[in-house]
Design an enzyme around this catalytic site. Structure first.
Site, PDB file in Angstrom:
ATOM      1  N   GLY A 158       0.762  -1.245   0.000  1.00 39.63           N
ATOM      2  CA  GLY A 158       0.000   0.000   0.000  1.00 39.63           C
ATOM      3  C   GLY A 158       0.789   1.291   0.000  1.00 39.63           C
ATOM      4  O   GLY A 158       0.315   2.306  -0.475  1.00 39.63           O
TER       5      GLY A 158
ATOM      6  N   ASP B 285       0.886   3.292   4.549  1.00 42.70           N
ATOM      7  CA  ASP B 285      -0.198   4.043   3.909  1.00 42.70           C
ATOM      8  C   ASP B 285      -1.264   4.461   4.914  1.00 42.70           C
ATOM      9  O   ASP B 285      -1.729   5.591   4.924  1.00 42.70           O
ATOM     10  CB  ASP B 285      -0.822   3.229   2.751  1.00 42.70           C
TER      11      ASP B 285
ATOM     12  N   ASP C  91      -5.118   1.682  10.827  1.00 44.11           N
ATOM     13  CA  ASP C  91      -6.552   1.529  11.048  1.00 44.11           C
ATOM     14  C   ASP C  91      -6.737   0.976  12.467  1.00 44.11           C
ATOM     15  O   ASP C  91      -6.753   1.728  13.434  1.00 44.11           O
ATOM     16  CB  ASP C  91      -7.043   0.579   9.949  1.00 44.11           C
ATOM     17  N   THR C  92      -6.824  -0.337  12.635  1.00 40.31           N
ATOM     18  CA  THR C  92      -6.871  -0.897  13.990  1.00 40.31           C
ATOM     19  C   THR C  92      -5.501  -0.808  14.666  1.00 40.31           C
ATOM     20  O   THR C  92      -5.393  -0.897  15.885  1.00 40.31           O
ATOM     21  CB  THR C  92      -7.255  -2.397  13.950  1.00 40.31           C
TER      22      THR C  92
ATOM     23  N   ASN D  48      -3.263  -3.115  14.153  1.00 39.07           N
ATOM     24  CA  ASN D  48      -2.763  -4.499  14.270  1.00 39.07           C
ATOM     25  C   ASN D  48      -1.504  -4.705  13.430  1.00 39.07           C
ATOM     26  O   ASN D  48      -0.533  -5.326  13.881  1.00 39.07           O
ATOM     27  CB  ASN D  48      -3.825  -5.510  13.808  1.00 39.07           C
TER      28      ASN D  48
ATOM     29  N   ARG E 136      -5.227   1.130  -6.891  1.00 38.81           N
ATOM     30  CA  ARG E 136      -3.996   1.746  -6.367  1.00 38.81           C
ATOM     31  C   ARG E 136      -3.489   2.882  -7.253  1.00 38.81           C
ATOM     32  O   ARG E 136      -2.760   3.754  -6.812  1.00 38.81           O
ATOM     33  CB  ARG E 136      -2.882   0.696  -6.257  1.00 38.81           C
TER      34      ARG E 136
END
Ligand code: IMP
Length: 185
Positions: A50, A106, A109-110, A112, A171
């Protein structure tokens, strides 16, 4: 003329962050990094896939001594939700030990993926690890992640373009688009 919206896999995405806004923010991040690492050598560690476009732009905004390396981290598969599990691969030998590392991601989010990456890299005895992420969705964060260099904070909407994908597609768009309609995650 840029597209105001795009369609991917039957889903509609609206223009969200223009390439001009991205370019401006990348230049600002570059200035901060140049200032903080003046006189040092920085290893930019681009998290594939990403962040390949973001990292390519970011490195061209740097005047300091720097090296470029890549690492692969897979967490999403074809889904638009974090799977929790993270697979890390593709890092060459002797790249991390004793060096100042800047992880270039990029989106967090979580968290993780980033938590797993930092945990993996710390075992390789770097001099320092810092994080640079183009995007961050703080509402979904479940890990403690310190993003030193952040492009944009966004709400929990699924985004594509500028390297980010939806099931492998999208992308290539120079701007960032967000999923529209009731199904925005
Ligand atoms: P996390 O592990 O939940 O923080 O997710 C991080 C990874 O999920 C990123 O490196 C992306 O590959 C992917 N991801 C998270 N949100 C999005 C999004 O809105 N669009 C595209 N990919 C995303």
């Amino acid at each position: 003329m840029k597209a105001k919206s795009i369609s991917l896999g039957g889903k509609r995405f609206g223009l969200y962050i223009s390439k001009e806004m991205i370019a401006r923010r990348v230049r600002e991040l570059g200035r901060e990094i140049n200032h903080d690492f003046e006189g040092k050598t920085l290893v930019l560690l681009c998290v594939l896939n990403g962040s390949f476009i973001f990292a390519a732009d970011l490195i061209r905004s740097l005047k300091i001594d720097c090296e470029f390396q890549t690492i692969s981290a897979k967490s999403y598969g074809d889904l638009m939700e974090s799977s929790g599990g993270v697979e890390i691969s593709g890092l060459g030998e002797g790249i991390i030990g004793g060096k100042d590392i800047l992880i270039v991601e990029d989106i967090v989010d979580t968290g993780n993926t980033m938590a797993a990456l930092v945990n993996f890299l710390e075992k390789l005895s770097p001099l320092s690890i810092n994080i640079c992420s183009l995007l961050h969705k703080p509402e979904l964060l479940v890990n403690e992640i310190n993003i030193k260099y952040l492009g944009f904070t966004i709400p929990p909407r699924f985004v594509v373009g500028y390297g980010l994908d939806c099931a492998g597609k999208g992308r290539q768009f120079p701007d960032i688009y967000a999923l529209t309609g009731s199904d925005t995650k």
